[in-house]
Design an enzyme around this catalytic site. Structure first.
Site, short mmCIF file in Angstrom:
data_model
loop_
_atom_site.label_atom_id
_atom_site.label_comp_id
_atom_site.label_asym_id
_atom_site.label_seq_id
_atom_site.Cartn_x
_atom_site.Cartn_y
_atom_site.Cartn_z
N GLU A 62 40.00 32.43 26.34
CA GLU A 62 38.61 32.49 26.78
C GLU A 62 38.48 33.22 28.11
OE1 GLU A 62 36.23 31.91 24.98
OE2 GLU A 62 37.10 30.70 23.38
N ASP B 43 28.04 32.52 24.58
CA ASP B 43 28.46 33.76 25.24
C ASP B 43 27.44 34.85 24.92
OD1 ASP B 43 28.97 34.11 22.55
OD2 ASP B 43 30.55 35.57 22.97
N TYR C 17 30.21 28.38 30.08
CA TYR C 17 30.66 28.85 28.77
C TYR C 17 32.07 28.39 28.45
CZ TYR C 17 32.91 31.45 25.24
OH TYR C 17 33.67 31.73 24.15
#
Length: 356
Positions: free
Chosen positions: A35, A136, A118
């Site tokens: 991520e 996102d 996020y």
DNA sequence: AAGTCGGGGGC
DNA sequence: GCCCCAGACTT
């Protein structure tokens, strides 16, 4: 076709989801690193970096105990280097405060450096199965189109609406796959331009599609023109052929990376005057500026530069660190191990190849 | 809320 | 050229 939209989305994802590296052997650590690397970075760009990074740092502890310089070297070329610094710092924090295991709630995750709304939602849902949303840029585009929602998605009120909507769609028992499916749909079907609505499992639910206005969402604000700067850099070699490099301050632009010293040209100044001044201000040395070796163009997020590289000769003084973290004379071979911005890496490679 | 922070792919 | 990308941090 009377399934709930989330079921159609999940069915589509089960058939058409890409087989990405971090979707195998899922551990919280692997999901987290992915991520962070994917932040503002396309999956295709990030892929090789991820494999290399995980081969070198297979566990959170191995990352925490590595020198930052090595982490930055593996990050070189990905950009947004603060991500690497924060990732490294967070790994050390998890090792100390959580016994090496990532916390499993959004709240605790978000306390770690480099983990915002996020990534906290993504790790909590994908790695730990918690019912948290993770929106996102891709999911944002899908959701604003589904709702035909006006307004800048960076505004808090708009973000809240998107989160509430995502939460209302999310199946409580499958938050991770739902979040991933939403992002995957945005990445492969619901494209910024020319979305492939005929292949979309949610086309019938999509307000923007009904209006024939898919590309109008998300609404984007106009961009200001980028400033352009003339920048100089010096190649200074000692009697043994070693090159003078400086390491940029950690919290600055390109922080922690090694560069050929130099700087921005000021109003009414020639390029050679600029370089001589920068060497005095940054390193406390006097140089004779020689021939121009090469000129490079490069664009950053908020400005563009033309970089003029000059050969210089040290005339007086010993290099000291007046406006950087460290200065060092390095051999051409040693440059390979130091993290550098891409423009400086291009210069370094030309030196290595004796092309200058 | 606005500005800062990289680099590259795709059109 | 321009846009955008599995965003977060600082002010």
């Amino acid at each position: 076709m009377s399934l709930h939209p989330a079921d159609r989305l999940l069915d589509w994802f089960a058939c058409h989801g890409r087989d990405l590296p971090w979707r195998q052997n899922r551990t919280p650590y692997r999901v987290w690193v992915a991520e962070v690397m994917l932040q503002q970075t396309r999956t295709e760009t990030m892929g090789p970096y991820y494999e290399r990074f995980m081969a070198r740092f297979p566990t959170l502890e191995s990352l925490a105990r590595a020198p930052l310089e090595e982490v930055l070297r593996l990050w070189e070329g990905l950009g947004y280097y603060s991500r690497a610094r924060f990732l490294h710092a967070a790994a050390q924090k998890v090792l100390e405060e959580w016994g090496g295991e990532l916390p499993d709630t959004r709240k605790d995750l978000q306390k770690l450096p480099g983990i915002g709304p996020y990534i906290a939602g993504a790790v909590a849902s994908i790695a730990f199965g918690r019912p948290e949303v993770a929106i996102d840029g891709n999911a944002c585009r899908v959701l604003t189109r589904l709702l035909a929602l006006e307004g800048d998605p960076r505004r808090l009120s708009v973000r809240r609406q998107l989160e509430a909507y995502a939460r209302s769609l999310m199946p409580p028992d499958r938050p991770g796959p739902f979040n991933e499916a939403l992002m995957e749909l945005g990445a492969t079907i619901c494209l910024p331009r020319h979305p492939r609505c005929s292949d979309c499992p949610l086309a019938d639910d999509c307000r923007a599609h009904q209006l024939g206005q898919e590309e109008a969402f998300p609404t984007r604000s106009p961009r200001r023109p980028l400033p352009h700067y003339e920048v100089t850099a010096a190649i200074i070699q000692d009697a043994d052929g070693r090159v003078l490099l400086a390491r940029r301050k950690q919290n600055s632009f390109l922080g922690g990376l090694w560069e050929f010293p130099g700087g921005k040209r000021e109003e009414g100044e020639s390029l050679k005057e600029c370089l001589a001044r920068e060497m005095r201000e940054e390193l406390g040395i006097e140089v004779a500026v020689g021939e121009r070796l090469v000129t490079l163009e490069h664009g950053y997020t908020h400005f563009r530069i033309t970089l003029h590289v000059f050969r210089c000769r040290l005339v007086a003084g010993t290099p000291q660190c007046l406006d950087c973290d460290e200065v060092r004379w390095v051999t051409v071979d040693e440059m390979a191990a130091l993290p550098m911005p891409v423009t400086d890496r291009r210069i370094a490679r030309m030196l290595t190849d004796s092309a200058l």
